[in-house]
Scaffold this motif. Structure first.
Motif, PDB file in Angstrom:
ATOM      1  N   LEU A 137       0.812  -1.214   0.000  1.00  0.00           N
ATOM      2  CA  LEU A 137       0.000   0.000   0.000  1.00  0.00           C
ATOM      3  C   LEU A 137       0.847   1.267   0.000  1.00  0.00           C
ATOM      4  N   TRP A 138       2.165   1.129   0.116  1.00  0.00           N
ATOM      5  CA  TRP A 138       3.031   2.300   0.222  1.00  0.00           C
ATOM      6  C   TRP A 138       3.272   2.947  -1.132  1.00  0.00           C
ATOM      7  N   PRO A 139       3.210   4.282  -1.219  1.00  0.00           N
ATOM      8  CA  PRO A 139       3.647   4.952  -2.443  1.00  0.00           C
ATOM      9  C   PRO A 139       5.176   4.898  -2.543  1.00  0.00           C
ATOM     10  N   ASP A 140       5.699   4.540  -3.698  1.00  0.00           N
ATOM     11  CA  ASP A 140       7.147   4.462  -3.931  1.00  0.00           C
ATOM     12  C   ASP A 140       7.841   3.701  -2.805  1.00  0.00           C
ATOM     13  N   PRO A 141       7.588   2.390  -2.697  1.00  0.00           N
ATOM     14  CA  PRO A 141       8.103   1.634  -1.542  1.00  0.00           C
ATOM     15  C   PRO A 141       9.616   1.635  -1.413  1.00  0.00           C
ATOM     16  N   VAL A 142      10.362   1.697  -2.520  1.00  0.00           N
ATOM     17  CA  VAL A 142      11.825   1.729  -2.397  1.00  0.00           C
ATOM     18  C   VAL A 142      12.269   2.996  -1.677  1.00  0.00           C
ATOM     19  N   GLU A 143      11.680   4.129  -2.042  1.00  0.00           N
ATOM     20  CA  GLU A 143      12.036   5.374  -1.357  1.00  0.00           C
ATOM     21  C   GLU A 143      11.615   5.333   0.103  1.00  0.00           C
ATOM     22  N   ARG A 144      10.445   4.752   0.383  1.00  0.00           N
ATOM     23  CA  ARG A 144      10.004   4.627   1.779  1.00  0.00           C
ATOM     24  C   ARG A 144      11.002   3.782   2.574  1.00  0.00           C
ATOM     25  N   LEU A 145      11.470   2.691   1.967  1.00  0.00           N
ATOM     26  CA  LEU A 145      12.423   1.813   2.664  1.00  0.00           C
ATOM     27  C   LEU A 145      13.766   2.507   2.861  1.00  0.00           C
ATOM     28  N   ARG A 146      14.161   3.362   1.926  1.00  0.00           N
ATOM     29  CA  ARG A 146      15.387   4.136   2.126  1.00  0.00           C
ATOM     30  C   ARG A 146      15.218   5.090   3.312  1.00  0.00           C
ATOM     31  N   GLU A 147      14.059   5.725   3.399  1.00  0.00           N
ATOM     32  CA  GLU A 147      13.803   6.625   4.527  1.00  0.00           C
ATOM     33  C   GLU A 147      13.830   5.864   5.848  1.00  0.00           C
ATOM     34  N   LEU A 148      13.249   4.669   5.858  1.00  0.00           N
ATOM     35  CA  LEU A 148      13.273   3.863   7.073  1.00  0.00           C
ATOM     36  C   LEU A 148      14.692   3.437   7.428  1.00  0.00           C
ATOM     37  N   ARG A 149      15.492   3.161   6.413  1.00  0.00           N
ATOM     38  CA  ARG A 149      16.884   2.776   6.674  1.00  0.00           C
ATOM     39  C   ARG A 149      17.641   3.915   7.343  1.00  0.00           C
ATOM     40  N   ARG A 150      17.314   5.158   6.992  1.00  0.00           N
ATOM     41  CA  ARG A 150      17.959   6.301   7.650  1.00  0.00           C
ATOM     42  C   ARG A 150      17.623   6.376   9.136  1.00  0.00           C
TER      43      ARG A 150
END
Length: 217
Positions: A137-150
């Motif tokens: 359900l996430w928009p742009d999941p790769v970018e979301r996962l990068r943000e979470l990695r930060r």
């Protein structure tokens, strides 16, 4: 030719799917109750919590916590730490807060009405992150996962869980979902990926990974 009965059934299914994605109102409360009490859901969520190997002083985040079953499992392990949760459904925030009332009062559990693309601040780096049946359900999941990695400390853990709920879902459906999650995590810069499977119907896949040293670009 579509009959009135068929049309009503299809509308009911569409309503249930919408409520499952973002529970609202009376129907949303009923969906939350179902999510919290369905044995397979409880088993899936607590299994995922066990795989994260949460330690007593850990700081943990769950994205899309629903009625708060996994939040309770995380809080039972992070007894000297903090458990954060974000969910885009106000109904689920209220249900999860009631389910975890004692830990919320003790300020060990912090629940926020927010979306994954507009996360609040969590202070110090996180030790672990969990997301169950929400990445799709996430928009742009790769970018979301990068943000979470930060947000994760170096070597911090993440667990992405998928139990496909589409009609006719099989073991192959779960395997495809696991491969898709692995691909997203790899593209987002995570390392040490592994997949665990829980034998439910359909099976559940949990893809675990770690944040390697260094800041994601």
């Amino acid at each position: 030719m579509q009959t009135a009965g068929t049309s009503l059934k299809q509308r009911a299914i569409r309503t249930l799917v919408r409520q499952a994605h973002q529970p609202r109102g009376i129907a949303g409360r009923a969906v939350g109750w179902m999510f919290a009490h369905r044995p397979s859901n409880r088993q899936r969520n607590l299994w995922a919590v066990s795989l994260l190997d949460v330690q007593p002083a850990d700081r943990v985040l769950e994205i899309g916590f629903g009625p708060g079953v996994a939040i309770a499992g995380l809080a039972a392990r992070a007894t000297r730490g903090h458990v954060f949760g974000v969910d885009h459904s106000q109904v689920m925030v209220r249900q999860a807060a009631r389910r975890n009332a004692a830990a919320v009062r003790a300020q060990r559990v912090h629940l926020t009405h927010a979306s994954v693309e507009r996360l609040p601040g969590f202070g110090d780096p996180l030790d672990a992150i969990l997301a169950v049946n929400s990445v799709g359900l996430w928009p742009d999941p790769v970018e979301r996962l990068r943000e979470l990695r930060r947000l994760l400390r170096p070597a911090g853990r993440i667990a992405l869980v998928s139990q496909p709920r589409c009609p006719g879902a099989t073991r192959d459906t779960t395997a495809r979902a696991a491969r898709e999650l692995q691909d997203l995590l790899t593209r987002a810069g995570y390392a040490s990926l592994r997949v665990e499977t829980l034998e439910l119907d359909p099976p559940v896949a949990c893809v675990l990974a770690r944040n390697p040293s260094g800041t994601p670009s």
